[in-house]
Scaffold this motif. Structure first.
Motif, PDB file in Angstrom:
ATOM      1  N   GLU A 277       0.850  -1.228  -0.080  1.00 19.71           N
ATOM      2  CA  GLU A 277      -0.137   0.072   0.069  1.00 19.71           C
ATOM      3  C   GLU A 277       0.890   1.186  -0.163  1.00 19.71           C
ATOM      4  OE1 GLU A 277      -2.606   2.406   3.188  1.00 19.71           O
ATOM      5  OE2 GLU A 277      -2.950  -0.043   2.939  1.00 19.71           O
ATOM      6  N   ALA A 278       1.988   1.158   0.755  1.00 18.87           N
ATOM      7  CA  ALA A 278       2.683   2.346   0.862  1.00 18.87           C
ATOM      8  C   ALA A 278       3.660   2.691  -0.231  1.00 18.87           C
ATOM      9  CB  ALA A 278       3.911   2.254   1.949  1.00 18.87           C
ATOM     10  N   ALA A 279       3.990   1.473  -0.877  1.00 15.30           N
ATOM     11  CA  ALA A 279       4.580   1.588  -2.363  1.00 15.30           C
ATOM     12  C   ALA A 279       3.792   2.267  -3.324  1.00 15.30           C
ATOM     13  CB  ALA A 279       5.152   0.226  -2.754  1.00 15.30           C
ATOM     14  N   GLY A 280       2.464   1.609  -3.393  1.00 14.30           N
ATOM     15  CA  GLY A 280       1.594   2.199  -4.519  1.00 14.30           C
ATOM     16  C   GLY A 280       1.297   3.619  -4.117  1.00 14.30           C
ATOM     17  N   ASN A 281       1.239   4.020  -3.128  1.00 18.03           N
ATOM     18  CA  ASN A 281       1.244   5.467  -2.897  1.00 18.03           C
ATOM     19  C   ASN A 281       2.513   6.384  -3.076  1.00 18.03           C
ATOM     20  OD1 ASN A 281      -1.606   5.890  -2.220  1.00 18.03           O
ATOM     21  ND2 ASN A 281      -1.376   4.652  -0.588  1.00 18.03           N
ATOM     22  N   GLY A 282       3.713   5.703  -3.682  1.00 15.98           N
ATOM     23  CA  GLY A 282       4.794   6.325  -4.014  1.00 15.98           C
ATOM     24  C   GLY A 282       5.860   6.613  -2.980  1.00 15.98           C
ATOM     25  N   ALA A 283       5.741   5.944  -1.526  1.00 18.24           N
ATOM     26  CA  ALA A 283       6.586   5.817  -0.893  1.00 18.24           C
ATOM     27  C   ALA A 283       8.085   5.398  -1.287  1.00 18.24           C
ATOM     28  CB  ALA A 283       6.333   5.197   0.554  1.00 18.24           C
ATOM     29  N   ARG A 284       9.275   5.961  -0.999  1.00 24.51           N
ATOM     30  CA  ARG A 284      10.607   5.440  -1.269  1.00 24.51           C
ATOM     31  C   ARG A 284      11.116   4.647  -0.259  1.00 24.51           C
ATOM     32  NH1 ARG A 284      13.756   9.867  -4.447  1.00 24.51           N
ATOM     33  NH2 ARG A 284      14.944   8.198  -4.731  1.00 24.51           N
ATOM     34  N   LEU A 285      10.760   5.083   0.942  1.00 24.76           N
ATOM     35  CA  LEU A 285      11.219   4.338   2.300  1.00 24.76           C
ATOM     36  C   LEU A 285      10.265   4.141   3.062  1.00 24.76           C
ATOM     37  CD1 LEU A 285      14.187   5.424   4.294  1.00 24.76           C
ATOM     38  CD2 LEU A 285      11.746   5.357   5.351  1.00 24.76           C
ATOM     39  N   VAL A 286      10.359   2.832   3.785  1.00 20.30           N
ATOM     40  CA  VAL A 286       9.084   2.538   4.771  1.00 20.30           C
ATOM     41  C   VAL A 286       9.665   2.108   5.850  1.00 20.30           C
ATOM     42  CG1 VAL A 286       7.271   1.954   2.909  1.00 20.30           C
ATOM     43  CG2 VAL A 286       8.656  -0.025   3.619  1.00 20.30           C
ATOM     44  N   VAL A 287       8.999   2.256   6.976  1.00 19.97           N
ATOM     45  CA  VAL A 287       9.593   1.818   8.448  1.00 19.97           C
ATOM     46  C   VAL A 287       8.446   0.889   9.011  1.00 19.97           C
ATOM     47  CG1 VAL A 287      10.416   2.505  10.579  1.00 19.97           C
ATOM     48  CG2 VAL A 287      11.082   3.743   8.763  1.00 19.97           C
ATOM     49  N   LEU A 288       9.063  -0.291   9.429  1.00 22.13           N
ATOM     50  CA  LEU A 288       7.848  -1.227  10.150  1.00 22.13           C
ATOM     51  C   LEU A 288       8.240  -0.959  11.422  1.00 22.13           C
ATOM     52  CD1 LEU A 288       8.516  -4.295   7.988  1.00 22.13           C
ATOM     53  CD2 LEU A 288       6.355  -3.282   8.287  1.00 22.13           C
ATOM     54  N   PRO A 289       7.085  -1.372  12.485  1.00 22.29           N
ATOM     55  CA  PRO A 289       7.304  -1.214  14.079  1.00 22.29           C
ATOM     56  C   PRO A 289       7.951  -2.466  14.506  1.00 22.29           C
ATOM     57  CG  PRO A 289       4.974  -2.271  13.301  1.00 22.29           C
ATOM     58  CD  PRO A 289       5.641  -1.900  11.887  1.00 22.29           C
ATOM     59  N   GLU A 290       8.424  -2.008  15.950  1.00 20.76           N
ATOM     60  CA  GLU A 290       9.088  -3.058  16.373  1.00 20.76           C
ATOM     61  C   GLU A 290       8.291  -4.233  16.878  1.00 20.76           C
ATOM     62  OE1 GLU A 290      11.552  -3.060  20.923  1.00 20.76           O
ATOM     63  OE2 GLU A 290       9.878  -1.845  20.531  1.00 20.76           O
ATOM     64  N   ASN A 291       8.785  -5.423  16.654  1.00 15.29           N
ATOM     65  CA  ASN A 291       8.084  -6.831  16.934  1.00 15.29           C
ATOM     66  C   ASN A 291       6.869  -6.946  15.821  1.00 15.29           C
ATOM     67  OD1 ASN A 291       9.745  -7.346  19.123  1.00 15.29           O
ATOM     68  ND2 ASN A 291       8.179  -6.259  20.308  1.00 15.29           N
ATOM     69  N   PHE A 292       7.234  -6.388  14.623  1.00 16.14           N
ATOM     70  CA  PHE A 292       6.037  -6.596  13.503  1.00 16.14           C
ATOM     71  C   PHE A 292       5.792  -7.717  13.204  1.00 16.14           C
ATOM     72  CE2 PHE A 292       9.760  -7.138  10.831  1.00 16.14           C
ATOM     73  CZ  PHE A 292       9.126  -8.140   9.739  1.00 16.14           C
TER      74      PHE A 292
ATOM     75  N   PHE B 177      12.316 -12.057   3.858  1.00 19.51           N
ATOM     76  CA  PHE B 177      11.051 -11.400   3.606  1.00 19.51           C
ATOM     77  C   PHE B 177      11.135 -10.012   3.490  1.00 19.51           C
ATOM     78  CE2 PHE B 177       7.567  -9.164   5.689  1.00 19.51           C
ATOM     79  CZ  PHE B 177       6.573  -9.361   4.833  1.00 19.51           C
ATOM     80  N   LEU B 178      11.912  -9.408   4.401  1.00 21.42           N
ATOM     81  CA  LEU B 178      12.264  -7.900   3.989  1.00 21.42           C
ATOM     82  C   LEU B 178      13.089  -7.596   3.056  1.00 21.42           C
ATOM     83  CD1 LEU B 178      13.220  -7.482   8.202  1.00 21.42           C
ATOM     84  CD2 LEU B 178      11.180  -6.402   7.028  1.00 21.42           C
ATOM     85  N   SER B 179      13.944  -8.428   2.740  1.00 20.84           N
ATOM     86  CA  SER B 179      14.821  -8.201   1.290  1.00 20.84           C
ATOM     87  C   SER B 179      13.907  -8.124   0.223  1.00 20.84           C
ATOM     88  CB  SER B 179      15.735  -9.057   1.383  1.00 20.84           C
ATOM     89  OG  SER B 179      16.691  -9.091   0.073  1.00 20.84           O
ATOM     90  N   ALA B 180      12.995  -9.283   0.265  1.00 20.28           N
ATOM     91  CA  ALA B 180      12.215  -9.290  -0.974  1.00 20.28           C
ATOM     92  C   ALA B 180      11.030  -8.296  -1.051  1.00 20.28           C
ATOM     93  CB  ALA B 180      11.313 -10.747  -0.880  1.00 20.28           C
ATOM     94  N   GLN B 181      10.491  -7.721   0.179  1.00 22.35           N
ATOM     95  CA  GLN B 181       9.895  -6.476  -0.185  1.00 22.35           C
ATOM     96  C   GLN B 181      10.373  -5.303  -0.583  1.00 22.35           C
ATOM     97  OE1 GLN B 181       6.302  -6.881   0.728  1.00 22.35           O
ATOM     98  NE2 GLN B 181       7.253  -8.946   0.847  1.00 22.35           N
ATOM     99  N   ALA B 182      11.747  -5.089  -0.254  1.00 23.78           N
ATOM    100  CA  ALA B 182      12.429  -3.839  -0.933  1.00 23.78           C
ATOM    101  C   ALA B 182      12.584  -3.817  -2.252  1.00 23.78           C
ATOM    102  CB  ALA B 182      13.863  -3.751   0.030  1.00 23.78           C
ATOM    103  N   ALA B 183      13.102  -5.098  -2.535  1.00 25.42           N
ATOM    104  CA  ALA B 183      13.441  -5.273  -3.902  1.00 25.42           C
ATOM    105  C   ALA B 183      12.350  -5.390  -4.876  1.00 25.42           C
ATOM    106  CB  ALA B 183      14.148  -6.777  -4.090  1.00 25.42           C
ATOM    107  N   ARG B 184      10.991  -6.105  -4.557  1.00 24.26           N
ATOM    108  CA  ARG B 184       9.698  -6.165  -5.191  1.00 24.26           C
ATOM    109  C   ARG B 184       9.390  -4.638  -5.340  1.00 24.26           C
ATOM    110  NH1 ARG B 184       6.151  -9.398  -1.988  1.00 24.26           N
ATOM    111  NH2 ARG B 184       7.615 -10.963  -2.785  1.00 24.26           N
ATOM    112  N   HIS B 185       9.271  -3.849  -4.322  1.00 17.38           N
ATOM    113  CA  HIS B 185       8.557  -2.511  -4.513  1.00 17.38           C
ATOM    114  C   HIS B 185       9.617  -1.586  -4.779  1.00 17.38           C
ATOM    115  CE1 HIS B 185       4.973  -4.311  -3.245  1.00 17.38           C
ATOM    116  NE2 HIS B 185       5.410  -4.789  -2.238  1.00 17.38           N
ATOM    117  N   GLN B 186      10.789  -1.717  -4.875  1.00 16.84           N
ATOM    118  CA  GLN B 186      11.932  -0.796  -5.239  1.00 16.84           C
ATOM    119  C   GLN B 186      12.042   0.485  -4.341  1.00 16.84           C
ATOM    120  OE1 GLN B 186      14.508  -0.805  -7.987  1.00 16.84           O
ATOM    121  NE2 GLN B 186      14.007  -2.827  -7.360  1.00 16.84           N
ATOM    122  N   LEU B 187      11.818   0.025  -3.035  1.00 18.40           N
ATOM    123  CA  LEU B 187      12.171   1.231  -1.908  1.00 18.40           C
ATOM    124  C   LEU B 187      13.075   0.672  -0.912  1.00 18.40           C
ATOM    125  CD1 LEU B 187      10.048  -0.591   0.159  1.00 18.40           C
ATOM    126  CD2 LEU B 187       8.261   0.983  -0.786  1.00 18.40           C
TER     127      LEU B 187
END
Length: 267
Positions: free
Chosen positions: A28-43, A67-77
């Motif tokens: 959702e964040a990537a779809g709205n144009g975010a170039r950086l996302v921060v997940l919460p503690e203990n996500f 999982f985290l690496s894949a999210q970054a690469a998939r959404h280019q952020l």
């Protein structure tokens, strides 16, 4: 202008459900144009006594890191991966935050330094993070395409000397994955975040847990982006969501030139 996002969750002891929710919110964040996302503690896992087992599994197969690496690469952020447990030498675990570039490559990791041992008088009553967690001992600031990124976690927010150490390393953006308790968060979360942004003239992207996790544990929400002047750019209430804002990097550079706080330090 650059768009960044804090992801707020209400994570549970169900690892699979948490990962599905995180994946959807990152998309959702990537779809709205975010170039950086921060997940919460203990996500990925919240309120479970199985963190040592998860840390041991992660040491072998690195599923959560993948999982985290894949999210970054998939959404280019850029992804700041909240925290996941990794094994410590003394049998406890570290609360470790991994940072991934848009390529999926790991830029670095930070182990939470300050551990929350306190008695609050809420439903939980007594908090003893140090029973299960070992403290880290290193500051993290990494180079990214958006500037120098520093990471701190939750209780770290109360220790300004950590953020001064980031300033010494030229930090531009501070990511702060958290799981603030409801009582402390509603009292102190936003004032402390604004102070860290103002005194270090940095953008702060603070991703918190925000809801009821079980009968004893409630978190405060209010995930937020705050600019280097201390202005709240976007803020959540409670519940799982993405919090997204545009940030003017040129304005931050200009502020530091007009008011060179870092150069005026004496102690």
């Amino acid at each position: 202008m650059v768009k960044l996002a804090a992801i707020q969750m209400v994570s549970s002891a169900d690892l699979g459900a948490n990962l599905q929710r995180a994946e959807a919110l990152v998309a959702e964040a990537a779809g709205n144009g975010a170039r950086l996302v921060v997940l919460p503690e203990n996500f990925a896992l919240f309120g479970s006594r199985d963190i040592a087992a998860l840390a041991a599994t992660e040491a072998v197969d690195a599923n959560l890191q993948q999982f985290l690496s894949a999210q970054a690469a998939r959404h280019q952020l850029i992804v700041v991966g909240g925290t996941i447990p990794t094994p410590a030498e003394d049998g406890r675990v570290y609360a470790t935050s991994f940072v991934y570039a848009a390529s999926g490559n790991c830029l670095g990791s930070y182990r939470k330094i300050h551990l929350f041992d306190a008695e609050l008088g809420d439903e939980q009553g007594r908090y003893r993070e140090s029973d299960a967690y070992a403290p880290g001992d290193s500051v993290l600031v990494v180079d990214t395409e958006l500037g120098k990124l520093g990471v701190a976690v939750c209780y770290d927010l109360r220790f300004p000397e950590l953020f001064r150490a980031m300033q010494d390393r030229g930090v531009d953006i501070i990511a702060l994955p958290s799981a603030f308790t409801r009582s402390t968060g509603w009292a102190h979360w936003l004032p402390l975040l604004r102070a860290r942004a103002i005194e270090n003239q940095c953008l702060v992207v603070a991703a918190n847990q925000g809801g009821i996790h079980d009968a004893k544990r409630q978190t405060s929400g209010g995930s937020v982006l705050i600019d280097s002047w201390g202005r709240v750019l976007a803020e959540a209430g409670l519940g799982a969501c993405t919090v997204i804002a545009n940030y003017d990097t040129e304005e931050q550079i200009a502020l530091r030139k007009r008011m060179p706080v870092a150069q005026h330090r004496r102690l």
